[in-house]
Design a protein around this motif. Structure first.
Motif, short mmCIF file in Angstrom:
data_model
loop_
_atom_site.label_atom_id
_atom_site.label_comp_id
_atom_site.label_asym_id
_atom_site.label_seq_id
_atom_site.Cartn_x
_atom_site.Cartn_y
_atom_site.Cartn_z
N HIS A 48 12.09 -59.82 37.26
CA HIS A 48 13.73 -59.31 36.85
C HIS A 48 14.60 -60.34 37.26
CE1 HIS A 48 12.22 -55.43 34.77
NE2 HIS A 48 10.83 -55.12 35.72
N TYR A 88 16.10 -58.77 31.31
CA TYR A 88 15.10 -58.52 30.35
C TYR A 88 15.12 -59.55 29.27
CZ TYR A 88 14.52 -53.88 31.52
OH TYR A 88 14.59 -52.47 32.46
N LEU A 93 14.75 -53.33 24.62
CA LEU A 93 14.91 -53.27 26.26
C LEU A 93 16.19 -52.77 27.24
CD1 LEU A 93 11.45 -54.71 28.29
CD2 LEU A 93 11.62 -52.57 27.09
N THR A 286 7.78 -48.67 26.82
CA THR A 286 9.30 -48.89 27.60
C THR A 286 7.58 -49.01 28.70
OG1 THR A 286 9.95 -47.67 29.52
CG2 THR A 286 11.05 -48.34 26.81
#
Length: 334
Positions: A48, A88, A93, A286
Motif C-alpha cells: 500500500h 490503491y 476500492l 474486497t
C-alpha cells in the motif's frame, strides 16, 4: 517506502508517559513485535506504499503463546493509511473504503519462518480516530482496541502519538458506553473490574453479529485479569477527571455515579448489526481470494476436509455461497 526494521523502529519509540491510562496504552502498544507480525507488516507497507502510517496487531493470535514464531491461526491487523485514494490503484476500492470503512483483505505469504495467514483491515487514520470515539455508529474500533493491541509498525512519532491517543479513547469509550447497562434505577453502577469487562466484551461482540459463548468471553477476560483491573482503574480516573463520573471505591468494587446527562445512548445493537452485515457483504468483493480462507477456517474448526468442485473454484461468487453460508452458520468469519 521501505518497511522499517522492527528492532530499529522499536528503539525510536517514545518512553511511556508517566502514570495513568496513557502509560498503560503506550506500554502495550510499543512492545517489540513477534517475528510473524513484523514480516507481515512489511508486506502491507510494500503493498500500500507511502500512505501507510501504522500497522496494528490484535486478536487471538496476539493473545496466544508469545514464544511461538509461526502462529497456527490467522493473524489480525489494522492497516492505517493517510488517504484511501493513495492506498490503491483502484478507484472502486478507494470509494468502497471511504463509503463503509474498513476494507478487509486476506493474505497468505511465504516467509523465512514459514507460511503465514492473515486478514487485515484498511482504514484511514482519521476514520480510526473517529471510530474510537463515543459517537461512532459501529463499536468495531473500540470493541477491538479496548483489548490489548500492538503497534507492529509506525511511520513516525506523529503517527505513534495519534495511534496511542486513539487507543486510549477506545478504552474510555468502551467503559463509558457500557456503564448505563450496569446502572441501577438511580443511574449508579456498582461493579468490579470483572463484571465491567465481561459486560463490555459481551455487548460489543453482540452488537456486530460476532456472538461468542459466555465461556469464550470469560476466557478473554481471564487471559489477563491484571491488565483489565489496571485499565479499569485508569479509565475510571480519566473519566472522572473529564467530569463524566463520580467514582467511589471500596476494595475491588466501584460505585460509579454519572455527572450530568449522558451525551450518548448505550450500545445500539440493531444499527451495529446492520452496518456489520453490510460490511460483511462488501468484504466478499474486497477480501480477494476469500474461498481458501473460508475453507481453511471450516477445516480447522470442524476437522473435516472440504472439497470443492471445479465450477465452485472458478466462480466462487456464484457457486461458492454454500461455503460462505456454512462459515456464517458457525460464526467463524470474523
Amino acid at each position: 517506502m521501505a518497511a522499517s526494521d522492527p528492532a530499529r523502529d522499536c528503539a525510536r519509540r517514545p518512553a511511556a508517559p508517566a502514570g495513568g491510562l496513557g502509560s498503560l496504552v503506550a506500554t502495550e502498544l510499543f512492545r517489540p513485535p513477534p517475528p510473524a507480525a513484523a514480516l507481515l507488516a512489511e508486506r502491507f507497507v510494500a503493498r500500500h506504499g507511502d500512505c501507510v502510517s501504522a500497522v496494528l496487531f490484535y486478536g487471538s493470535c496476539l493473545r496466544g503463546a508469545p514464544g511461538v514464531d509461526v502462529p497456527a491461526g490467522v493473524l489480525d491487523f489494522y492497516v492505517l493509511v493517510d488517504r484511501y485514494r493513495d492506498a490503491y490503484g483502484s478507484r472502486a476500492l478507494a470509494w468502497a473504503n471511504a463509503a463503509l470503512p474498513p476494507n478487509v483483505f486476506y493474505l497468505e505469504a511465504e516467509t523465512p519462518i514459514g507460511r503465514l495467514r492473515c486478514k487485515y483491515a484498511v482504514i484511514s487514520l482519521d476514520d480510526f480516530e473517529r471510530g474510537a470515539l463515543p459517537g461512532g455508529r459501529r463499536p468495531g474500533i473500540w470493541a477491538r482496541f479496548c483489548q490489548p493491541a500492538l503497534a507492529v509498525w509506525t511511520r513516525d512519532a506523529a503517527a505513534r502519538q495519534r495511534v496511542a491517543a486513539a487507543v486510549e479513547e477506545a478504552i474510555l469509550t468502551a467503559v463509558d458506553r457500557v456503564l448505563p447497562l450496569l446502572a441501577d434505577a438511580d443511574g449508579v453502577a456498582r461493579v468490579n473490574s470483572q463484571q465491567l469487562w465481561l459486560r463490555v466484551l459481551r455487548e460489543t461482540y453482540a452488537a456486530e453479529w460476532r456472538t461468542e459463548s459466555p465461556e469464550t468471553i470469560e476466557g478473554l477476560y481471564s487471559a489477563n485479569p491484571e491488565r483489565y483491573a489496571a485499565a479499569t482503574a485508569a479509565a475510571l480516573d480519566a473519566l472522572e477527571k473529564r467530569g463524566r463520573l463520580r467514582v467511589a471505591r471500596a476494595g475491588a468494587r466501584y460505585e460509579l455515579e454519572p455527572l450530568g446527562e449522558r451525551s450518548q445512548r448505550p450500545i445500539r445493537r440493531p444499527i451495529g448489526k446492520l452496518l456489520y452485515f453490510a460490511a460483511l457483504l462488501k468484504s466478499i468483493a474486497t477480501f480477494g481470494d476469500w474461498l481458501p480462507y473460508a475453507l481453511w477456517k471450516l477445516e480447522r474448526h470442524t476437522g473435516t476436509r472440504i472439497e470443492l468442485t471445479d465450477r465452485q473454484r472458478r466462480h466462487p461468487l456464484i457457486w461458492g455461497w454454500p461455503v460462505l453460508w456454512r462459515v456464517l452458520r458457525q460464526r467463524d468469519l470474523r
